[in-house]
Design a protein around this motif. Structure first.
Motif: not given
Length: 486
Positions: A312-313, A308, A221-225
């Motif tokens: 990302e990544h 937050s 979820t963090r990597l690809y939403g």
């Protein structure tokens, strides 16, 4: 005395005074230049009644206290009870006359009784107005509005209703029916235990999606939403912890030119409160997730803000925990409670940022010479000793000795604190610079290790003299130095 009005009389109780005489009272009235406006002074068994010739003299006695035998005495209306009212949230620009006119709906405002509250030791107003009302109505609602401005009104003599139960016999914070906030487990969110007793503590739990088959840094979820499942569909990944490697293999087989896939730089995170927010952090790869008023016992909100803000990544190289000042304010002489808050906060940070170097900043002392400040600084020193020993024991923790910048020969350096802050808590621009000088050493160099560590006292840190400051490179020079390293 039935049927006799005593509208011009005031009184005070004198049972605690030994041998009070009429002459004592007259002497005090002479100091106020109103002795000629008094009709009578009566000393009864319990109280002393002063009858005035006019309303102006009466109001003067009600507003101003008198001194008897070295003690301050406040006089009260004989026939009517004086209600002391506090008005909060009124704009500074709102004139006192407007507030007096508004309060007239609740009773008669004693002329000259309104005054503006000020921060102790300064002439800076704190946004509060105080006034006295005679013949006040039985109940004054807390929430009110003057035009478009919302205000709060608090009154003594049981005039203000409790917001929880509606009774007037106690303030809201003492209400027996005040809702009790239940603590919940930080890991599984159940309320029947805390994190240290959680049965899932030994399992790997993702803070983002709450699944236990991977850790936060590898969370899809963090990597690809929100479309993570669609992105990873068909890749036949059985172990989510290895999905990064597998997805990179898929990318390498489907993308001929991967030169455009640039990995974001590692970031450092600071979890702090208002003092950290005063630091001008020059490095864009340092994420300041600080929240004014934050504390160790409420570190969850700061952690959530940090997560937050992380790109990302991006990988988190280290986390700096710089909290505790507000915990000591609430637990002035109880260092054990603050150390308990510190231990719990460190556990939560480790759970949210696994395999990440964590720096624990010492609590800086406060300026001031009062007995209260002395106790606070002693408590801070005790907590810092505990933090230092904890960091020496666990390799993933590093003690960041921020107090070193604020002490000289055992005394607090007052020049590093905001002169307008009477609490002695907040640093000024120079103090913020000194804090960053110490924290920067950890942020630049700290990496995760499992080996037992040692207390972090930055040997490269020293007090900067005026000559040092004048020689500090300008922003353009600093940028040039950065570019030369690449």
């Amino acid at each position: 005395m039935d049927g006799i009005k005593r509208d011009l009389s005031v009184q005070f109780y004198h049972k605690s005074f030994q041998g009070l005489t009429h002459e004592n009272v007259v002497d005090e009235l002479k100091k106020m230049n109103i002795v000629d406006e008094i009709n009578a002074i009566q000393i009864t068994e319990k109280n002393c009644v002063v009858s005035c010739k006019n309303i102006e003299a009466k109001n003067k006695l009600l507003i101003n206290n008198i001194e008897l035998n070295g003690r301050t005495v406040k006089l009260f209306d004989v026939e009517k009870t004086i209600t002391n009212v506090t008005v909060k949230d009124a704009p500074f620009e709102l004139k006192d006359e407007v507030i007096i006119a508004y309060m007239a709906k609740f009773g008669q405002v004693i002329p000259g009784s309104i005054r503006r509250g000020k921060i102790q030791g300064t002439d800076i107003e704190n946004g509060t107005r105080y006034l006295s009302v005679v013949g006040c109505v039985p109940t004054i609602p807390i929430r009110n509005s003057i035009g478009r401005f919302d205000i709060r009104i608090f009154a003594d003599n049981n005039r203000t209703e409790c917001i929880h139960c509606g009774q007037k016999s106690h303030p809201s914070y003492r209400c027996p029916n005040k809702p009790v906030r239940t603590k919940e487990c930080f890991i599984c969110k159940n309320s029947n235990h805390i994190a240290r007793d959680c049965p899932q503590k030994e399992e790997k739990l993702c803070y983002i999606c709450k699944k236990n088959d991977h850790v936060q840094r590898n969370c899809p979820t963090r990597l690809y939403g929100e479309y993570a499942n669609d992105v990873l569909e068909g890749t036949n990944i059985s172990d989510v912890e290895s999905d990064l490697e597998s997805v990179h293999e898929v990318l390498n087989t489907n993308v001929e030119d991967t030169s455009t896939l640039v990995k974001p730089p590692d970031v450092s995170v600071i979890l702090g409160a208002s003092n950290v927010k005063r630091i001008s952090i020059p490095d864009k790869n340092v994420i300041d997730a600080s929240i004014s008023g934050a504390s160790l016992d409420k570190v969850d909100s700061v952690i959530s803000r940090a997560l937050s803000l992380i790109p990302e990544h991006a990988e988190v190289k280290n986390v700096t925990l710089c909290l505790g000042t507000n915990d000591i304010t609430r637990n002035i002489d109880d260092p054990e409670q603050v150390t308990c808050n510190l231990s719990t906060a460190i556990n939560k940070v480790q759970e949210s940022f696994p395999e990440t170097a964590i720096g624990v900043c010492g609590i800086i002392p406060r300026k001031g010479k009062s007995e209260k400040i002395k106790i606070i600084n002693e408590t801070a020193q005790s907590v810092n000793k505990f933090a230092k020993k904890m960091c020496e024991r666990f390799g993933s923790l590093t003690y960041v000795d921020t107090p070193i910048a604020f002490q000289r020969q055992g005394q607090t350096v007052r020049e590093l604190f905001d002169p307008n802050d009477s609490s002695g808590v907040h640093v000024n621009e120079s103090g913020a610079t000194e804090m960053w000088s110490v924290m920067e050493n950890f942020i630049r160099n700290a990496t995760f290790t499992q080996d037992p560590g040692v207390a972090f006292t930055p040997t490269s840190y020293r007090k900067r003299t005026n000559s040092d400051r004048s020689a500090t490179p300008r922003s353009a020079e600093r940028q040039a130095n950065k570019m030369s390293k690449f």
